[in-house]
Write a protein that holds these residues in place. Structure first.
Motif, PDB file in Angstrom:
ATOM      1  N   GLY A 202     116.077 -96.468  35.803  1.00 38.29           N
ATOM      2  CA  GLY A 202     116.694 -97.762  35.536  1.00 38.29           C
ATOM      3  C   GLY A 202     117.540 -97.829  34.281  1.00 38.29           C
ATOM      4  O   GLY A 202     118.146 -98.864  33.993  1.00 38.29           O
ATOM      5  N   PHE A 203     117.596 -96.738  33.519  1.00 42.52           N
ATOM      6  CA  PHE A 203     118.440 -96.720  32.324  1.00 42.52           C
ATOM      7  C   PHE A 203     119.895 -96.487  32.734  1.00 42.52           C
ATOM      8  O   PHE A 203     120.191 -95.558  33.477  1.00 42.52           O
ATOM      9  N   GLN A 204     120.771 -97.333  32.225  1.00 41.41           N
ATOM     10  CA  GLN A 204     122.191 -97.209  32.559  1.00 41.41           C
ATOM     11  C   GLN A 204     123.037 -97.508  31.322  1.00 41.41           C
ATOM     12  O   GLN A 204     122.620 -98.237  30.427  1.00 41.41           O
ATOM     13  N   GLY A 205     124.260 -96.964  31.300  1.00 39.07           N
ATOM     14  CA  GLY A 205     125.243 -97.303  30.284  1.00 39.07           C
ATOM     15  C   GLY A 205     124.750 -97.157  28.855  1.00 39.07           C
ATOM     16  O   GLY A 205     124.120 -96.159  28.480  1.00 39.07           O
ATOM     17  N   SER A 206     125.008 -98.188  28.047  1.00 40.25           N
ATOM     18  CA  SER A 206     124.657 -98.143  26.629  1.00 40.25           C
ATOM     19  C   SER A 206     123.142 -98.071  26.421  1.00 40.25           C
ATOM     20  O   SER A 206     122.678 -97.503  25.435  1.00 40.25           O
ATOM     21  N   ASP A 207     122.365 -98.641  27.350  1.00 35.40           N
ATOM     22  CA  ASP A 207     120.901 -98.569  27.239  1.00 35.40           C
ATOM     23  C   ASP A 207     120.430 -97.123  27.350  1.00 35.40           C
ATOM     24  O   ASP A 207     119.533 -96.691  26.619  1.00 35.40           O
ATOM     25  N   LEU A 208     121.034 -96.377  28.271  1.00 37.09           N
ATOM     26  CA  LEU A 208     120.683 -94.971  28.453  1.00 37.09           C
ATOM     27  C   LEU A 208     121.032 -94.173  27.199  1.00 37.09           C
ATOM     28  O   LEU A 208     120.211 -93.398  26.702  1.00 37.09           O
ATOM     29  N   CYS A 209     122.236 -94.374  26.687  1.00 37.27           N
ATOM     30  CA  CYS A 209     122.685 -93.640  25.502  1.00 37.27           C
ATOM     31  C   CYS A 209     121.839 -93.989  24.278  1.00 37.27           C
ATOM     32  O   CYS A 209     121.474 -93.109  23.488  1.00 37.27           O
ATOM     33  N   GLY A 210     121.526 -95.273  24.142  1.00 33.62           N
ATOM     34  CA  GLY A 210     120.702 -95.693  23.013  1.00 33.62           C
ATOM     35  C   GLY A 210     119.309 -95.100  23.088  1.00 33.62           C
ATOM     36  O   GLY A 210     118.740 -94.672  22.070  1.00 33.62           O
ATOM     37  N   PHE A 211     118.749 -95.060  24.297  1.00 33.56           N
ATOM     38  CA  PHE A 211     117.407 -94.525  24.492  1.00 33.56           C
ATOM     39  C   PHE A 211     117.353 -93.040  24.153  1.00 33.56           C
ATOM     40  O   PHE A 211     116.482 -92.593  23.392  1.00 33.56           O
ATOM     41  N   ILE A 212     118.276 -92.260  24.681  1.00 29.48           N
ATOM     42  CA  ILE A 212     118.260 -90.819  24.453  1.00 29.48           C
ATOM     43  C   ILE A 212     118.577 -90.473  23.002  1.00 29.48           C
ATOM     44  O   ILE A 212     117.956 -89.573  22.423  1.00 29.48           O
TER      45      ILE A 212
END
Length: 381
Positions: A124-134
């Motif tokens: 469910g991680f997408q876009g800026s959320d994915l980048c921020g998480f990683i």
């Protein structure tokens, strides 16, 4: 071919993905054709460049020196940076990731990085959320996909109930994913102590750090909690553990001493802690101001405060003081019979407004001023 002449770093611009790629490309031709006995000078050059732009410590520079070869440099660093850019990572995020896990520069994008990113996109991680998480938890990109990340995610899925909770938990404690199977065995131990179901979810959301401790440390915290009066299989045990494991023994004792300095006995103080374990996580100032107010302004008897210590956790400025002003105004004008300020204080915001402000239409404005005056004046009472 003559060896490259080293130039001072001030001739090279600050890091940008384009400048880094141009540097790698221009450097690769000379590097790959330089005799092996001259590698030390060229690797010093690349070390200085990376240290200047990525702020890498010496240990990571040494790591790079051992990995430099015609098969990994510059092809791998270029492909890794391009991969991050394509996903949407910012320049700052790429720098953060590389500084923390420089070995990622030598990863195989298709075999190592992409499958891990795909896993989190599927969650469910997408876009800026994915980048921020990683970028916040770059260690997950160095962990084994099948031996660590997938089992960790599956273990957490058994605890959380929906995708929203899963994303929330991972954002809160993504660092725990590479620690499989340690955190799984710790969860199993805590479940054996009666911490089960939604209590484990609370633990993941609020105090996941506990799961990174050794099992012997967790066992010791459980024993301390039991000695203080918490019972295994009690729903309060997890809250007690959160406080006990989060405070040093010195700080824990200081908090108890603050409460006892107002005349509470040792038994009353421990009773307050057991009823509201978060109480000891409050600042010294909050404890002192709260106890002082309830005992000397509200004139609440000590046994009553010892029985309802959770009221000390309410915001003094935003809840306690404003409601006390309304309480005093209602009593002084005999608008209604309000016998207990604790009752008024514990009502939900909507119930409080409906029962003690909106209900008195002729006095609503005065009551609102009493209630919200601290916001209007920009201070407290």
């Amino acid at each position: 071919m003559q060896s490259l002449k080293l130039r001072p770093l001030l001739f090279y611009p600050p890091f940008s993905s384009n400048s880094f790629q141009s540097f790698l490309l221009s450097f690769s031709t000379a590097f790959l054709s330089t005799p092996k006995n001259q590698y030390s000078k060229e690797t010093t050059f690349i070390f200085d460049f990376l240290n200047s732009n990525f702020k890498l410590p010496k240990s990571q520079s040494i790591y790079i020196s051992k990995r430099l070869s015609g098969t990994t440099f510059p092809q791998n660093p270029l492909s890794v940076i391009n991969f991050f850019k394509q996903i949407g990572f910012s320049q700052t995020q790429i720098q953060t990731i590389i500084r923390q896990r420089v070995q990622l520069l030598f990863s195989d994008v298709d075999k190592t990085l992409r499958p891990k990113v795909d896993l989190f996109q599927q969650l469910g991680f997408q876009g800026s959320d994915l980048c921020g998480f990683i970028s916040r938890y770059p260690t997950i990109l160095t962990a084994s996909l099948n031996k660590t990340l997938v089992p960790s995610v599956e273990a957490i899925k058994k605890i959380v109930r929906n995708e929203k909770d899963l994303i929330q938990v991972l954002c809160k404690c993504g660092w725990i994913l590479p620690k499989y199977p340690l955190f799984v065995s710790n969860i199993a131990f805590l479940e054996s102590c009666g911490i089960v179901g939604d209590q484990v979810l609370i633990l993941l959301k609020r105090h996941s750090r506990l799961l990174s401790f050794s099992q012997s440390a967790i066992r010791n915290y459980v024993l301390q909690a039991v000695e203080l009066g918490f019972h295994q299989n009690s729903r309060m045990l997890i809250h007690g553990l959160q406080t006990i494991s989060g405070l040093s023994k010195k700080t824990f004792k200081r908090k108890l001493d603050i409460i006892q300095s107002f005349g509470f006995s040792n038994d009353e103080t421990l009773q307050m802690f057991k009823k509201s374990p978060a109480l000891l996580r409050a600042s010294d100032k909050k404890l002192k101001v709260g106890i002082e107010f309830f005992l000397h302004t509200v004139m609440l008897p000590k046994p009553a405060l010892a029985n309802r210590p959770m009221i000390l956790m309410y915001s003094i400025e935003d809840r306690v003081f404003p409601r006390y002003r309304v309480f005093q105004l209602l009593k002084s004008q005999n608008l209604c019979k309000v016998s207990s300020f604790v009752y008024v204080l514990c009502l939900s915001e909507d119930m409080f407004l409906n029962k003690y402000i909106s209900k008195f239409k002729e006095n609503t404005e005065a009551l609102l001023i009493a209630y919200k005056g601290h916001h209007i004046a920009g201070g407290t009472m």
